[in-house]
Enzyme design. Sequence first.
Site, PDB file in Angstrom:
ATOM      1  N   ASP A  99      34.771  50.436  20.190  1.00 22.87           N
ATOM      2  CA  ASP A  99      34.160  49.111  19.811  1.00 22.87           C
ATOM      3  C   ASP A  99      33.874  48.576  20.885  1.00 22.87           C
ATOM      4  O   ASP A  99      34.483  48.584  22.146  1.00 22.87           O
ATOM      5  CB  ASP A  99      35.135  48.227  18.727  1.00 22.87           C
ATOM      6  CG  ASP A  99      34.197  47.025  18.445  1.00 22.87           C
ATOM      7  OD1 ASP A  99      33.118  47.216  18.051  1.00 22.87           O
ATOM      8  OD2 ASP A  99      34.859  45.911  18.321  1.00 22.87           O
ATOM      9  N   TYR A 150      42.216  39.798  19.482  1.00 21.50           N
ATOM     10  CA  TYR A 150      41.352  40.024  18.350  1.00 21.50           C
ATOM     11  C   TYR A 150      40.516  41.543  18.605  1.00 21.50           C
ATOM     12  O   TYR A 150      40.105  42.276  17.588  1.00 21.50           O
ATOM     13  CB  TYR A 150      40.189  38.955  18.542  1.00 21.50           C
ATOM     14  CG  TYR A 150      38.952  39.080  17.668  1.00 21.50           C
ATOM     15  CD1 TYR A 150      38.986  38.978  16.552  1.00 21.50           C
ATOM     16  CD2 TYR A 150      37.790  39.640  18.232  1.00 21.50           C
ATOM     17  CE1 TYR A 150      37.829  38.898  15.505  1.00 21.50           C
ATOM     18  CE2 TYR A 150      36.461  39.643  17.557  1.00 21.50           C
ATOM     19  CZ  TYR A 150      36.772  39.542  16.178  1.00 21.50           C
ATOM     20  OH  TYR A 150      35.634  39.795  15.607  1.00 21.50           O
ATOM     21  N   GLU A 161      32.100  44.810  22.897  1.00 20.68           N
ATOM     22  CA  GLU A 161      31.895  43.292  22.758  1.00 20.68           C
ATOM     23  C   GLU A 161      30.707  43.054  23.866  1.00 20.68           C
ATOM     24  O   GLU A 161      30.892  43.351  24.899  1.00 20.68           O
ATOM     25  CB  GLU A 161      33.085  42.212  22.797  1.00 20.68           C
ATOM     26  CG  GLU A 161      34.436  42.567  22.040  1.00 20.68           C
ATOM     27  CD  GLU A 161      33.911  42.408  20.696  1.00 20.68           C
ATOM     28  OE1 GLU A 161      33.152  41.808  20.113  1.00 20.68           O
ATOM     29  OE2 GLU A 161      34.938  42.928  19.827  1.00 20.68           O
ATOM     30  N   ASP A 214      40.255  45.455  16.895  1.00 23.60           N
ATOM     31  CA  ASP A 214      39.102  46.351  15.969  1.00 23.60           C
ATOM     32  C   ASP A 214      39.387  47.597  15.923  1.00 23.60           C
ATOM     33  O   ASP A 214      39.081  48.363  15.148  1.00 23.60           O
ATOM     34  CB  ASP A 214      37.978  45.943  16.941  1.00 23.60           C
ATOM     35  CG  ASP A 214      37.247  44.522  16.428  1.00 23.60           C
ATOM     36  OD1 ASP A 214      37.961  43.775  15.377  1.00 23.60           O
ATOM     37  OD2 ASP A 214      36.415  44.060  17.050  1.00 23.60           O
ATOM     38  N   ASP A 235      26.682  49.494  19.378  1.00 22.34           N
ATOM     39  CA  ASP A 235      27.641  50.106  20.334  1.00 22.34           C
ATOM     40  C   ASP A 235      26.851  51.271  21.003  1.00 22.34           C
ATOM     41  O   ASP A 235      26.948  51.554  22.093  1.00 22.34           O
ATOM     42  CB  ASP A 235      29.070  50.490  19.674  1.00 22.34           C
ATOM     43  CG  ASP A 235      29.412  49.429  19.094  1.00 22.34           C
ATOM     44  OD1 ASP A 235      29.556  48.268  19.536  1.00 22.34           O
ATOM     45  OD2 ASP A 235      29.891  49.411  17.807  1.00 22.34           O
TER      46      ASP A 235
END
Length: 400
Positions: free
Chosen positions: A29, A154, A31, A158, A88
């Site tokens: 994943d 957090y 960000e 994921d 992504d």
Amino acid sequence: MKIHDLITTTDALAQLCERLAKSEFVAVDTEFMRENTYWPELCLVQIADENEAAAIDPLADGIDLAPLLDLLTDNDEVLKVFHAGGQDVEIIVNMTGKTPQPVFDTQIAMMAISQSEQIGYANLVDHWLGIQVDKGARFTDWSRRPLTDRQIEYAIGDVTHLSKIFPKILKKLIKTGRGAWLDAEMEKLAEVSNYTIDPDSAWKRIRQQGRNPQVLGRLKALAAWREGEAQHKNIPRGRIMRDETLADIAAHPPKKQGDLAKVRGLSSAWKDNDIGKRLMKVIADAEPLSKEEMPAKAKRGAPLGKEGALVADLLKLLLKIRAREIDVAARLLTRADEMEALAAGVRDLKVLDGWRYEVFGRDALELVEGRLAFAVRDGKLVMTHIDDMQASMEEGQAEG
């Protein structure tokens, strides 16, 4: 599962990737931030297998992401698992020119084993693990440093959750025998062309009425120009000009630069600044769209009309029934425009080929051609073949 500290050095990243290269799969994943830029700014990468997980800081001084990118794009032995991974994958393509190989998307997979249409990550975690995801850090500024412990926790969640969910999804896919259904869908995810932008094709994404070659030629030229301006300035294309404004200029081109002050959606400064001058040159140099580039007409047989629209509605009802019967997302089987084309007489359709034909297309075709009908049995709406219905009626009359 071992959770590593935030990785900020090339050596630590290389050691992690060397271990992960021996895994059967890794959950991935990212960000990123892209609200104010054309290219998404990668701010964090999270990765995990069944034994360990880590967050990697791509903004750390001196870090080289090559070990990670090599693992994702050049190691065919490790399956890369994403959830709704389009953005992504786009970031990886921007950095390497390649997509992760091989790739698996749990959002798409859920469509094959449930009626979930584009299930969100939080709902996925709740469904499989019974865990409520804390969304508090979701919309934070991931580019700011230092990252907080809450942000990292957090982000790591994921992939730690995803690494537990993937084997469960895979087990159900194997049990249902629907893994082959997803092959084509996953192949699409791995096509580089899905993530690269060809400025000369940018016009195709803009809604435009009509098929006038002059208008479409200007639309093509303007869209390519806007793409170049946005890339050069690294700002969202909408900051240069919104789609509606661009389409309006293509259809009603200003005769001189001063007229740009009258165009809705443009600053009055365009009437005498450099970007306005470049825009006018693009309009002046635009050529009509060639016959080869003209968009295809709507893929239909005869116009639907009222009766055809009713047939399309029946097909949509059949789709709901079949999706419920086999517990699959209707969207994976077919879409509304394809059913309307089928009702209008078109037969060169994806739903009439391969597994989709076996699961839904055959019945859809028989319904259109009058060999299938709706019936109510035990209070449930079901499908029945006309021949079977007639035989049942005749049998009942004979017994009477």
